[in-house]
Enzyme design. Sequence first.
Site, PDB file in Angstrom:
ATOM      1  N   ASP A  17       0.197   4.563  -8.444  1.00  0.00           N
ATOM      2  CA  ASP A  17      -0.598   5.402  -7.542  1.00  0.00           C
ATOM      3  C   ASP A  17       0.287   6.316  -6.703  1.00  0.00           C
ATOM      4  OD1 ASP A  17      -2.597   3.911  -8.608  1.00  0.00           O
ATOM      5  OD2 ASP A  17      -3.008   2.747  -6.799  1.00  0.00           O
ATOM      6  N   GLY A  20     -11.557   3.016  -5.907  1.00  0.00           N
ATOM      7  CA  GLY A  20     -10.661   2.917  -7.058  1.00  0.00           C
ATOM      8  C   GLY A  20      -9.959   4.221  -7.400  1.00  0.00           C
ATOM      9  N   ARG A  32      -6.133   9.804  -7.256  1.00  0.00           N
ATOM     10  CA  ARG A  32      -5.828   9.853  -8.683  1.00  0.00           C
ATOM     11  C   ARG A  32      -6.900   9.098  -9.456  1.00  0.00           C
ATOM     12  NH1 ARG A  32      -6.865   5.374  -9.251  1.00  0.00           N
ATOM     13  NH2 ARG A  32      -5.644   3.495  -8.878  1.00  0.00           N
ATOM     14  N   HIS A  56      -4.131  -2.213 -15.031  1.00  0.00           N
ATOM     15  CA  HIS A  56      -3.476  -3.494 -14.744  1.00  0.00           C
ATOM     16  C   HIS A  56      -2.210  -3.657 -15.601  1.00  0.00           C
ATOM     17  CE1 HIS A  56      -6.318  -5.312 -11.905  1.00  0.00           C
ATOM     18  NE2 HIS A  56      -7.244  -4.645 -12.566  1.00  0.00           N
TER      19      HIS A  56
END
Length: 405
Positions: A192, A144, A43, A50
């Site tokens: 996620d 990431g 993704r 955050h």
Amino acid sequence: MRRENVMASSSHPQVAELLAEARRAFREEFGVEPQLAVSAPGRVNLIGEHTDYNQGLVLPMALELVTVLVGSPRTDRLVSLLTTSEDADEPRRLQFPLPTAQRSLEPGTPRWANYIKGVIQHYPAAPLPGFNAVVVSSVPLGGGLSSSASLEVAMYTFLQQLCPDSGKIATRAQVCQQAEHSFAGVPCGIMDQLIALMGQKGHALLIDCRSLETTLVPLLDPRLAVLITNSNVRHALGSSEYPLRRRQCEEVAHALGKESLREVQLEELDAGKELVSKEGFRRARHVVGEIRRTAQAADALNRGDYRAFGRLMVESHHSLRDDFEVSCPELDQLVEAALSVPGVYGSRMTGGGFGGCTVTLLEAATASRTMQHIQTPLAPPQEQYSGTATFYLSQAADGAMVLPL
């Protein structure tokens, strides 16, 4: 030559190619054809960084970069795994018995297998049979783009085929999240895993990490493209900085008498400035502002206002760089280089930070020019990237699925 490399790197293997590779590796390893196949995507988070572990809002989309897992049940209680990823730590194959009431699975080496072990350990349905499985992925490790959740959700989807569960999607996401907490040592939020499960083609997904409500946000305009640029600077999120940021956020919320920063308005934060450290204040200012930006960005996307969306992306990057302090010179360089190209709406770092990727929203027609500009020696020094970037152009894709064999 350099220009060709830049262009070639924007293409990535399709699911069919990954599936063929996984089947070939399975045949070589186990001598038979696999009986089951599943996939789960990586993704990219368009905005809302955050904020997930602060019970805030996030706006990710599933990628065409995926983890494919093929396998078959076996009659003993053993699990035999192989990964074809060259970036995974050694060993690339291992075997272990399923957990029992007396003996739980434990994290260890290789690290890539901990995500799988965690999902097996926390899987809510029983009895699970042993199995053989091969993992193939086009999601870059440590970039990431959530290769970890992609692997966890692929594993969960595979286990569902062996022993169906009865939980809701949110419960499945929480099992995978728990696997990452307890087996990889990363206190991640729920974003996620949810997007890997719930992604829908042509849409981003606005996730409320407090209520776990989700809202599809259209991203269907063919004139629009999402460019992900990997700095190829690796980061280990399990290291000190990620847990430290999380702790700082929790401390500020507690000092202000709130359960989480989701409940804090900017005005309240300003009023309570004396109650928190200067650093804590900056961390909280990022989170509270980012939650607001994410809500505004979803509205902008809904009405097709890409310029407004792009401005919010840039604000997000500056906040991550200056207040949350999780960017790095390489990411800042990539963002500045992208923003200097006409047709680029916005760009920002994405993921946990300290390396990894940037995400750029731009006119599809300018994608090749942007990639060339970022890595061409013809650009002014301040507008080019001094490292070696890898590019991924992706449409918003579907979440986890069972693949026909």
